[in-house]
Design a protein around this motif. Structure first.
Motif, PDB file in Angstrom:
ATOM      1  N   ALA A  77       0.839  -1.211   0.000  1.00  0.00           N
ATOM      2  CA  ALA A  77       0.000   0.000   0.000  1.00  0.00           C
ATOM      3  C   ALA A  77       0.870   1.256   0.000  1.00  0.00           C
ATOM      4  O   ALA A  77       0.604   2.212  -0.734  1.00  0.00           O
ATOM      5  CB  ALA A  77      -0.931  -0.001   1.206  1.00  0.00           C
ATOM      6  N   ASP A  78       1.923   1.268   0.822  1.00  0.00           N
ATOM      7  CA  ASP A  78       2.813   2.434   0.859  1.00  0.00           C
ATOM      8  C   ASP A  78       3.583   2.580  -0.445  1.00  0.00           C
ATOM      9  O   ASP A  78       3.817   3.707  -0.913  1.00  0.00           O
ATOM     10  CB  ASP A  78       3.803   2.305   2.023  1.00  0.00           C
ATOM     11  N   HIS A  81       1.368   4.136  -2.928  1.00  0.00           N
ATOM     12  CA  HIS A  81       1.249   5.559  -2.623  1.00  0.00           C
ATOM     13  C   HIS A  81       2.467   6.330  -3.140  1.00  0.00           C
ATOM     14  O   HIS A  81       2.326   7.378  -3.785  1.00  0.00           O
ATOM     15  CB  HIS A  81       1.095   5.758  -1.114  1.00  0.00           C
ATOM     16  N   ARG A  84       2.486   6.665  -6.886  1.00  0.00           N
ATOM     17  CA  ARG A  84       1.518   7.656  -7.367  1.00  0.00           C
ATOM     18  C   ARG A  84       2.062   9.070  -7.204  1.00  0.00           C
ATOM     19  O   ARG A  84       2.069   9.866  -8.134  1.00  0.00           O
ATOM     20  CB  ARG A  84       0.201   7.514  -6.598  1.00  0.00           C
ATOM     21  N   VAL A  85       2.509   9.413  -5.988  1.00  0.00           N
ATOM     22  CA  VAL A  85       2.866  10.805  -5.718  1.00  0.00           C
ATOM     23  C   VAL A  85       4.168  11.207  -6.387  1.00  0.00           C
ATOM     24  O   VAL A  85       4.392  12.400  -6.645  1.00  0.00           O
ATOM     25  CB  VAL A  85       2.943  11.081  -4.198  1.00  0.00           C
ATOM     26  N   SER A  91      -2.419   8.685 -10.772  1.00  0.00           N
ATOM     27  CA  SER A  91      -3.764   8.375 -10.310  1.00  0.00           C
ATOM     28  C   SER A  91      -4.703   8.327 -11.508  1.00  0.00           C
ATOM     29  O   SER A  91      -4.485   8.986 -12.525  1.00  0.00           O
ATOM     30  CB  SER A  91      -4.249   9.448  -9.334  1.00  0.00           C
ATOM     31  N   THR A 377       3.301   8.012   4.150  1.00  0.00           N
ATOM     32  CA  THR A 377       2.160   8.926   4.143  1.00  0.00           C
ATOM     33  C   THR A 377       2.562  10.380   4.293  1.00  0.00           C
ATOM     34  O   THR A 377       1.766  11.276   4.026  1.00  0.00           O
ATOM     35  CB  THR A 377       1.183   8.543   5.270  1.00  0.00           C
ATOM     36  N   THR A 380       3.847  13.821  -0.029  1.00  0.00           N
ATOM     37  CA  THR A 380       2.664  14.288  -0.755  1.00  0.00           C
ATOM     38  C   THR A 380       3.090  14.897  -2.079  1.00  0.00           C
ATOM     39  O   THR A 380       4.254  15.261  -2.267  1.00  0.00           O
ATOM     40  CB  THR A 380       1.903  15.335   0.066  1.00  0.00           C
TER      41      THR A 380
END
Length: 398
Positions: A77-78, A81, A84-85, A91, A377, A380
């Motif tokens: 999951a990380d 993430h 994506r960023v 996305s 997380t 960003t």
């Protein structure tokens, strides 16, 4: 539809005991030094202990066995993430979650995402372009290709050649997307992703085969007047990079889709630094001289530059878990870098599984070495436009 591949879960830097036939063994040995760190025979015939390096993704072996490689330091999951960023895994541009359950790995999610983007393009109508084609047999159309007819065909009446412009969907844009879907199909997908990729490939209709190329895809991004292809093309770039991974000089098989995790982590650290220093320029792989005579040079993973272009902050992306204290080698490295760059402080940035940002500092003379445990997380997209690689990134897979 072919049978669901035999997925064998393995982790980076963990010994996996595998049964390899002759073809599988040749394929695995071919990855030594690049992705596979060691292949050791056991006491049983055909059984080997295999250790993979810092990669995540899929390796499809000739026998149909697919190694599903996971990171030990960053959860799936990380990792999704961070991809994506950092821009390596865009996305989706429309509503609806991409299925990611039932143990789906990062390659399955990538396949589902690209298939969904392609389905959206097909539903809206594939863009057509005029393509010039050469005809050397009846029925002829277009105009005479004078150079070809007089030059190579020596003006023979029985070898007429013409050129014609035809409106078609068989364009480089669709050829590259089809090549990306084909690469994902070869990687060994779970059933739901397999069905989505096959459906999207069929929906695109016939296209000419071509080699998947990240550089060719980058040249296509932004060329459609509505920009509706960009999300799919960016995802295809991710597939191309995953297929091109070359950590140690040995090229990968076309059925391998892998992410170089140290590079992903470096990109994440650079993006985080942009958020910490708004308005500043963040550069990856910043070159500088280690010795006075410039006989030895080095590259800093991530630096922040001031308005005059001088380094004001140094960050080293360490894709490894932090122990109770930083390693002596890492501290020596940062002290040397600080001395050459005229800094009094450097940061070693390690991945953290969860929780808040954790920072500790050790002092060596007049230099402070800061260790940061950075959760995924905390990274960003803000400030991504400030990241500027100092040199082209090396060829790598997803």
């Amino acid at each position: 539809m072919r049978a669901t591949p035999q997925l064998v879960p393995v982790s980076e830097w963990t010994t996996a005991r595998l049964h390899l036939d002759d073809a599988d063994r040749v394929a695995v040995v071919g990855l030594l030094g690049a992705v596979v760190q060691s292949v050791t025979p056991t006491a049983r015939a055909g059984e080997f202990d295999v250790v993979l390096g810092s990669v995540a993704g899929r390796i499809a072996l000739p026998s149909g066995v697919v190694l599903d490689v996971a990171s030990r330091r960053i959860s799936t999951a990380d990792l999704l993430h961070l991809l994506r960023v950092t821009g390596r895994f865009p996305s989706l541009h429309h509503a609806g979650a991409t299925p990611g359950g039932a143990g789906a790995g990062v390659v399955d999610v990538l396949a589902l995402s690209l298939a969904r983007e392609v389905d959206g393009l097909v539903a809206a109508g594939l863009a057509k372009e005029y393509v010039t084609r050469r005809l050397d047999r009846p029925p002829y159309g277009g105009v005479l290709d004078v150079r070809e007819h007089l030059g190579r065909r020596m003006a023979r009446a029985d070898q007429l050649v013409t050129r014609v412009r035809r409106l078609t969907t068989d364009t480089p844009r669709h050829q590259q997307l089809a090549a990306a879907l084909a690469a994902l199909h070869r990687s060994g997908l779970r059933e739901v992703a397999e069905r989505a990729v096959l459906r999207s490939t069929a929906a695109m209709g016939p296209v000419s085969p071509t080699s998947l190329s990240a550089s060719a895809l980058r040249a296509l991004v932004g060329t459609h007047r509505l920009g509706r292809y960009d999300a799919a093309l960016e995802l295809a770039i991710t597939v191309a990079q995953a297929q091109e991974l070359d950590l140690g000089g040995a090229g990968l098989r076309s059925s391998s889709l892998l992410f170089a995790l140290p590079q992903v982590w470096e990109d994440a650290v650079a993006l985080w630094a942009c958020g910490q220093h708004p308005g500043r320029r963040v550069v990856q792989q910043h070159p500088f001289a280690v010795t006075d005579g410039r006989e030895i040079t080095a590259r800093a993973d991530v630096v922040v530059l001031d308005d005059d272009g001088r380094v004001e902050r140094l960050l080293d992306a360490k894709y490894k878990r932090l122990g109770s204290t930083p390693s002596a080698a890492d501290v020596y490295q940062m002290v040397t870098y600080c001395h050459r760059l005229g800094l009094r402080r450097a940061s070693l940035v390690h991945p953290a599984s969860d929780g808040p940002l954790v920072t500790r500092v050790v002092s060596i003379g007049d230099v402070d070495v800061e260790t940061i445990q950075l959760p995924a997380t905390a990274v960003t997209p803000a400030g991504a436009d400030g990241v500027a690689p100092a040199a082209p990134a090396p060829s790598r897979s997803l």
